[in-house]
Structures are given as structure tokens and as C-alpha cells.
Design an enzyme around this catalytic site. Structure first.
Site: not given
Ligand code: 13P
Length: 282
Positions: A82, A207
């Protein structure tokens, strides 16, 4: 089964018009809890190693854990980096056996993002590993990196980027942020639709914590195929620990945390609709 690539799970998600969760893993118990949820709900899953875990020196350890969990699993598992910070970090992940790497050049000048993502893609593709890129830096707090710019992606940049770089997934900023949202998230669905109209690689929503369910469903309907969740999963795990700490029984504490993390992961898999269908990976 052996680890799967991001390309393969997102191809399956595109066919079924669902999204696959990318869960950040920070310790041994969280990926185990996610896998328990994935087995229960028959969901493919992306186990994501982020900068917080890497800065804590956990990359190789977690890579071993993920490989072992994948080998034992009956559902497809992707091992993913990530917000990769450099070409060098991506190379370390390729060596460690990741099947998917993200290079996040969204904070760089556009040309620089294109250049480094191209180099990353050339290296990753040479060994059959998928690549996620990002345009329109995602705001909020991610693994202690604070970015608070409003993150609306420029559609002309999406168009240029996808004509110049071959990637298997593209994260776009549409008003989403890492961490806990202050108030209701303001997602720009028209902007997402305009990105999708360009026929891009599968789009990614970062998110994912704290976005209301109806907004998640709408994003998936438009074309989001991977949704990242970190904060809510961590919070579920930590809540489980806190709740049980008074018992002074370490096994009970971890079991409680495991159960709460697994329940949260399963809830997200069901929301993302990637469950109960055996996903055929070519
Ligand atoms: P959240 O912490 O908001 O779920 O975001 C996770 C994420 O996007 C990781 O890249």
C-alpha cells in the site's frame, strides 16, 4: 491456494460488478481474522502491507504470514503493497513475493508520477506482479503521514495517465480521505463517473472507513472495484483488546479482538458484494 494477482481478482470483480476489500494488516492476528471472515463469506481478499507496518520493520514477517495464510485458504488472496514510496521499495516487495504493488506518486508532479510508475510497472510486470497507481492524492492520515489537501482528481490527467502507463488498478481522489471523516464524506460521484467513462483500469477507493453504506454501493455501481479499509479494522481489533483487558487473560483478549476484527471484515465483504460466489481465477 497460491497467492493470486490483483489483476485476476479485479477482473473477476469487474465481471460481477462488485468490489474486493483491501485490508491493511498490522500484526499476526488481523490477517488471520480477515482470512476467517473471507473463508466464512467465500470472498476473495487483498491483504495489504502499508507504510506503518513497513516502518515498524514488519514487511518480511508479514509477507511470510500472508503467504502461509494464502496457502491454507480456499479463496483467492492477494499480497499487496500500500502506498509504495519508491522504486526501491517496490523492488524489495517483488523480492519478498508480493503479487501486487502500489506506487503512490500522487503527490509528485504529474510527469514524475508517470515516469516512476512506468519504471515500477516494467519491473513488476516482468515478474507477473500487478500495479496500482494513484492520481489526486488522498487526504487525511495514513500510517502517520498527514495529507490534508482536498483531493479531487483532474480528469484530463486520468486520460493522459492511462494512455501513457499500463497499470492494473488506479486509485482516484474524489473527496475521500484516510482515517475518520469529520462529518459526512463529500464524495464527488459525477467526477467518479467521468473517470469511469474513460474506460480506465479498475478504479480503487481509498479511505473506505466511515463511508456510509449507500455511498459505498453507489461507488461500486459506478465502477469502483477495490476498496481499502484500515482504520475501522484496526479500531475493531483494538476495541476487542480494550474490552477484554480486565480479565488479565491474554488468550481471551486476543480471541475477543480477533472475533471483532473478523466480524468487521465480514460486514465489509458483504457490503462490497464480493461474497458467496466462487470466484474463478483464470
Ligand atoms: P482508512 O484508514 O480510512 O480505512 O483508509 C485505508 C486506506 O485507504 C489504505 O490505503
Amino acid at each position: 491456494m497460491p497467492l493470486t494477482t490483483l489483476k485476476d481478482v479485479l477482473a473477476a470483480a469487474s465481471q460481477t460488478r462488485t468490489a474486493i476489500p483491501g485490508f491493511n494488516i498490522d500484526n499476526l492476528e488481523i490477517p488471520e481474522a480477515v482470512m476467517a471472515a473471507a473463508e466464512r463469506s467465500k470472498s476473495p481478499v487483498i491483504l495489504t502491507i502499508g507504510q506503518g507496518a513497513i516502518n515498524a520493520g514488519q514487511m518480511l514477517y508479514l509477507a511470510d504470514v500472508v503467504r502461509r495464510l494464502a496457502d491454507q485458504s480456499s479463496v483467492p488472496v492477494v499480497m499487496h503493497l500500500d502506498h509504495g514510496v519508491s522504486y526501491e521499495q517496490v523492488i524489495q516487495c517483488l523480492r519478498a513475493g508480493f503479487t501486487s504493488v502500489m506506487f503512490d506518486g500522487s503527490h509528485l508532479p504529474f510527469e514524475e508520477n508517470v515516469k516512476i510508475t512506468r519504471e515500477v510497472a516494467a519491473a513488476a510486470h516482468a515478474v507477473g506482479v500487478s500495479v496500482e497507481a494513484e492520481l489526486g492524492a488522498i487526504g487525511g492520515v495514513e500510517d502517520n503521514l498527514i495529507r490534508d489537501n482536498r483531493n479531487l482528481v483532474d480528469v484530463r490527467e486520468v486520460e493522459r495517465f492511462i494512455s501513457e502507463v499500463e497499470v492494473e488498478a488506479l486509485a482516484v481522489g474524489i473527496g475521500n480521505a484516510h482515517g475518520i471523516y469529520k462529518g459526512l464524506p463529500q464524495l464527488d460521484f459525477d467526477l467518479l463517473q467521468r473517470c469511469q467513462d474513460l474506460n480506465p483500469p479498475p478504479l480503487v477507493l481509498h479511505g473506505g472507513s466511515g463511508i456510509p453504506d449507500d455511498m459505498i454501493r453507489r461507488a461500486i455501481r459506478i465502477g469502483i472495484r477495490k476498496i481499502n479499509v484500515a482504520t475501522e479494522l484496526r479500531n475493531a481489533f483494538m476495541h476487542g483488546l480494550e474490552e477484554a483487558v480486565g480479565k488479565r487473560d491474554i488468550y481471551y483478549m486476543y480471541r475477543n479482538a480477533f472475533d471483532q476484527a473478523a466480524a468487521l471484515a465480514e460486514k465489509k465483504m458483504r457490503l462490497f458484494q464480493c461474497v458467496d460466489e466462487p470466484v474463478h481465477i483464470a
